[in-house]
Write a protein that holds these residues in place. Structure first.
Motif, short mmCIF file in Angstrom:
data_model
loop_
_atom_site.label_atom_id
_atom_site.label_comp_id
_atom_site.label_asym_id
_atom_site.label_seq_id
_atom_site.Cartn_x
_atom_site.Cartn_y
_atom_site.Cartn_z
N GLU A 197 0.85 -1.11 -0.02
CA GLU A 197 0.02 0.02 0.09
C GLU A 197 0.83 1.09 -0.26
OE1 GLU A 197 -2.93 -0.10 3.10
OE2 GLU A 197 -3.75 1.69 2.52
N ASP A 198 2.28 1.25 0.57
CA ASP A 198 3.17 2.47 0.97
C ASP A 198 3.41 3.03 -0.61
OD1 ASP A 198 2.92 1.64 3.55
OD2 ASP A 198 4.97 1.20 3.78
N ASP A 199 3.44 1.89 -1.59
CA ASP A 199 3.71 2.42 -2.81
C ASP A 199 2.69 3.32 -3.58
OD1 ASP A 199 6.44 1.17 -2.74
OD2 ASP A 199 5.78 -0.58 -3.55
N VAL A 200 1.71 3.20 -3.17
CA VAL A 200 0.54 3.79 -3.97
C VAL A 200 0.44 5.47 -3.96
CG1 VAL A 200 -1.99 4.38 -4.02
CG2 VAL A 200 -1.09 2.00 -3.59
N ALA A 201 0.93 5.88 -2.47
CA ALA A 201 0.98 7.42 -2.64
C ALA A 201 2.15 7.91 -3.36
CB ALA A 201 1.20 7.72 -1.13
N LYS A 205 2.15 10.43 -6.64
CA LYS A 205 2.79 12.04 -7.12
C LYS A 205 3.97 11.83 -8.33
CE LYS A 205 3.83 13.62 -2.24
NZ LYS A 205 5.04 14.07 -1.40
N LEU A 206 4.32 10.75 -8.41
CA LEU A 206 5.29 10.58 -9.54
C LEU A 206 4.41 10.49 -10.88
CD1 LEU A 206 7.89 7.58 -8.69
CD2 LEU A 206 8.27 10.03 -9.12
N ARG A 207 3.24 10.43 -10.89
CA ARG A 207 2.42 10.54 -12.02
C ARG A 207 1.93 11.81 -12.27
NH1 ARG A 207 -3.56 7.56 -11.13
NH2 ARG A 207 -4.21 8.93 -9.53
N TRP A 208 2.06 12.67 -11.48
CA TRP A 208 1.65 14.10 -11.61
C TRP A 208 2.86 15.17 -10.92
CZ3 TRP A 208 -1.70 17.90 -8.74
CH2 TRP A 208 -2.44 18.74 -9.88
N PHE A 209 3.97 15.19 -11.93
CA PHE A 209 5.10 16.07 -11.43
C PHE A 209 5.70 16.08 -10.30
CE2 PHE A 209 1.93 18.84 -13.80
CZ PHE A 209 2.35 18.48 -15.13
N GLY A 210 5.26 15.34 -9.30
CA GLY A 210 5.69 15.30 -7.94
C GLY A 210 4.60 15.84 -7.00
N LEU A 211 3.74 16.33 -7.53
CA LEU A 211 2.76 17.11 -6.65
C LEU A 211 1.69 16.16 -6.06
CD1 LEU A 211 1.69 19.86 -9.25
CD2 LEU A 211 2.69 20.34 -7.05
N ASP A 212 1.25 16.52 -4.90
CA ASP A 212 0.16 15.53 -4.05
C ASP A 212 -1.09 16.12 -4.43
OD1 ASP A 212 -1.23 14.42 -2.23
OD2 ASP A 212 0.11 14.56 -0.45
N LYS A 213 -1.95 15.22 -5.13
CA LYS A 213 -3.28 15.76 -5.36
C LYS A 213 -4.18 15.92 -4.20
CE LYS A 213 -4.46 15.16 -10.07
NZ LYS A 213 -4.74 16.28 -10.99
N SER A 214 -3.83 15.23 -2.96
CA SER A 214 -4.77 15.50 -1.84
C SER A 214 -4.55 16.78 -1.09
CB SER A 214 -4.39 14.23 -1.00
OG SER A 214 -3.27 14.07 -0.41
N VAL A 215 -3.49 17.55 -1.64
CA VAL A 215 -3.20 18.75 -0.99
C VAL A 215 -3.51 19.80 -1.97
CG1 VAL A 215 -1.24 20.05 0.21
CG2 VAL A 215 -1.67 17.46 0.47
N SER A 216 -3.89 20.95 -1.52
CA SER A 216 -3.99 22.41 -2.42
C SER A 216 -2.71 22.50 -3.04
CB SER A 216 -4.77 23.45 -1.62
OG SER A 216 -3.69 24.26 -1.13
N ARG A 217 -3.10 23.10 -4.28
CA ARG A 217 -1.96 23.25 -5.20
C ARG A 217 -0.61 24.34 -4.47
NH1 ARG A 217 -1.83 21.97 -11.13
NH2 ARG A 217 0.19 22.60 -12.00
N MET A 218 -1.56 25.44 -3.68
CA MET A 218 -0.59 26.46 -3.11
C MET A 218 0.12 25.76 -1.84
SD MET A 218 -1.05 28.77 -4.99
CE MET A 218 -0.35 30.21 -4.34
N ASN A 219 -0.23 24.58 -1.24
CA ASN A 219 0.39 23.96 -0.36
C ASN A 219 1.18 23.08 -0.62
OD1 ASN A 219 -0.72 25.99 1.68
ND2 ASN A 219 -2.62 24.72 1.68
N ASN A 220 1.44 22.66 -1.89
CA ASN A 220 2.24 21.58 -2.43
C ASN A 220 3.65 21.92 -2.36
OD1 ASN A 220 1.93 18.80 -3.37
ND2 ASN A 220 -0.11 19.94 -3.94
N ASP A 221 4.74 20.75 -1.80
CA ASP A 221 6.04 21.03 -1.91
C ASP A 221 6.57 19.75 -2.66
OD1 ASP A 221 8.65 21.83 -1.63
OD2 ASP A 221 8.69 20.60 -0.05
N TYR A 229 2.25 11.44 -16.27
CA TYR A 229 1.68 10.32 -16.78
C TYR A 229 0.27 9.92 -16.07
CZ TYR A 229 6.38 8.44 -17.96
OH TYR A 229 7.82 8.71 -18.66
N GLY A 230 -0.64 10.96 -15.84
CA GLY A 230 -1.79 10.60 -15.39
C GLY A 230 -3.02 10.24 -16.57
N MET A 231 -4.00 9.79 -16.23
CA MET A 231 -4.81 9.56 -17.23
C MET A 231 -5.84 10.51 -17.18
SD MET A 231 -7.17 6.01 -17.44
CE MET A 231 -6.48 4.78 -18.35
#
Ligand SMILES: *Cc1c(COP(=O)(O)O)cnc(C)c1O
Length: 362
Positions: A197-201, A205-221, A229-231
Motif C-alpha cells: 500500500e505504501d507504494d501507492v502514494a 505523486k510520480l504520475r503528476w510532476f511530484g505534486l500531491d493531489k490530496s493537498v491544495s496546489r498552493m500548499n504543495n511542495d 503520466y496521469g490518465m
C-alpha cells in the motif's frame, strides 16, 4: 484476412453518449471519472492498491522509479517482448542484463536469471509474453532468496492467472497496458497493481510532476520531480465502458486458446507451449512453435489467416549494444515461434477453418 490483433470497442450506443457527456462536461483532465475507473479496474483485478496512468510504458517507468533504479544498476530482463519493457529500463540509465528464455515457452528461464544476479542487480523484469505466465513458483523463490523485487510486465496478460488468481498482486509491481491492440483498450492507458500500500502514494505523486493531489496546489511542495503520466477523464470514461465488456471479451480469447491447445496437440510439425505449474494463460496471442515457419506463414496468408512472429527481439537493437550476450535458447525459440489469431473476433467457424487449414499441412 483473419487478423492477429484487433481493438475491441464497446457498442456505439453505450460508448458514444458517455464520450459526448464527458467531452462537454467542462472537466476533461483527471477527476472522479479517473478515480472511479481506478477503483473499478482494481476490483476487476482484485487489488485495491491499483492506480491508472496514461500508458503501459508510464506504468513500467513509475515502477522502476519507485525502486530508484538508475546509472550503475542492472535490471535482468527478457529480449522476448515488445520494446517498451526494455526502453524504459534504458531511460533510467540502468543496464539491461538479458536472461535467456526457456526454449519451450519463450518466457524468461529462472535458471538463467539466477546465474546473472550480482550485487548491482536491482530488479527482475518479467514479461508474461502473449498472455502466457512466467514460472512464478521459481521466480518468487529467487526474488525472496536474493531480496530482489520483481516487476511483472503484464501488458499482454490481463486476465492471466497464477494459483487461480488474476495476476495483479503477486509481485511488488504488476504493470498493465490499455494500448490499442491489447485485450482491453482505452485507446491508450495503463495501470499498476501494487503489493504494498505504501507504494501507492509515491506512485500517485510520480504520475503528476511530484505534486500531491490530496493537498491544495498552493500548499504543495515537490520533493522529487515526477512525470506527466496521469490518465484523463476521457480515456477513463472509455475505460469504464470497456471494462463492463472485458470479462466476456477475455473469455473469448481463453476459449479459443483452449480449443487450439486441444485441437493442435497431435498435429505434425507443431510444438505446443507447455504452461508452467499453477499458471493459466489469457491467450492474448496464440503462441506455438512450427517447423518450416516461413512456409507455414505463407500458406496461412494464402488462406486468409494472419500468422507471424509479430515481435522483434529487443537485444539486437543498437541502444542495447553494451548488453549483448549469447542467448542460445532465445535464438532457437526466435527462429520457430509463431502466432495465430485467437481473439474475440475469431468465432467458432473461423477457428474451425483455422484448424482445418493447419491440419492440411504446409
Ligand atoms: C504494449 C506493451 C507495453 C507498453 O504499453 P503502452 O501502453 O503501449 O505504453 C509494455 N510492454 C509490453 C510487453 C507491451 O506489449
Amino acid at each position: 484476412m483473419i487478423s492477429l490483433v484487433k481493438p475491441y470497442i464497446a457498442p456505439a450506443e453505450e460508448m458514444m453518449p458517455a464520450i459526448q457527456n464527458i467531452l462537454y462536461s467542462g472537466y476533461i483532465a483527471e477527476s472522479e471519472p479517473v478515480w472511479d475507473f481506478e477503483k473499478q479496474f482494481g476490483l476487476f483485478i482484485d487489488n485495491k492498491n491499483t492506480i491508472v496512468v496514461n500508458s503501459g510504458t508510464a506504468a513500467l517507468h513509475i515502477s522502476l522509479s519507485i525502486l530508484d533504479i538508475g546509472p550503475g544498476d542492472e535490471v535482468i530482463s527478457t529480449p522476448m517482448t515488445s520494446e517498451p519493457t526494455n526502453t524504459t529500463i534504458a531511460l533510467t540509465g540502468a543496464k539491461v542484463v538479458w536472461g535467456d528464455v526457456d526454449p519451450n515457452t519463450g518466457l524468461l528461464d529462472p535458471r538463467s536469471v539466477e546465474e546473472k544476479i550480482n550485487e548491482n542487480t536491482k530488479a527482475i523484469m518479467l514479461v508474461h509474453y502473449a498472455g502466457m505466465v512466467c514460472d512464478m513458483n521459481e521466480f518468487n523463490m529467487i526474488s525472496k532468496k536474493y531480496g530482489i523485487p520483481i516487476i511483472e510486465d503484464a501488458a499482454h496478460a490481463l486476465g492471466s492467472r497464477y494459483k487461480g488468481k488474476i495476476i495483479a498482486s503477486n509481485s511488488r509491481f504488476t504493470c498493465f497496458s490499455f494500448q490499442a491492440i491489447k485485450q482491453m483498450t482505452t485507446v491508450d492507458g495503463g495501470a499498476i497493481g501494487f503489493k504494498n500500500e505504501d507504494d501507492v502514494a509515491v506512485a500517485k505523486k510520480l504520475r503528476w510532476f511530484g505534486l500531491d493531489k490530496s493537498v491544495s496546489r498552493m500548499n504543495n511542495d515537490i520533493t522529487r520531480a515526477g512525470y506527466k503520466y496521469g490518465m484523463n477523464n476521457v480515456t477513463a470514461t472509455i475505460g469504464q465502458i470497456q471494462l463492463k465488456h472485458t470479462p466476456e471479451v477475455l473469455n473469448k480469447y481463453i476459449e479459443n486458446g483452449k480449443y487450439y491447445d486441444d485441437k493442435l496437440k497431435s498435429v505434425a510439425g507443431i510444438h505446443l507451449v507447455p504452461y508452467y505449474e499453477d499458471t493459466q494463460p489469457s491467450y492474448w496471442l496464440y503462441t506455438m512453435k512450427v517447423e518450416n515457419r516461413e512456409d507455414f506463414c505463407k500458406m496461412m496468408e494464402e488462406k486468409g489467416i494472419a500468422a507471424s512472429p509479430l515481435h522483434h527481439r529487443s537485444d539486437t537493437h543498437s541502444v542495447f549494444e553494451e548488453s549483448r550476450c549469447d542467448l542460445p535458447n532465445m535464438d532457437e525459440w526466435y527462429s520457430r515461434f509463431v502466432h495465430i489469431p485467437c481473439g474475440w473476433w475469431v468465432g467458432n467457424e473461423e477457428r474451425e477453418y483455422i484448424i482445418d487449414t493447419i491440419r492440411k499441412g504446409w
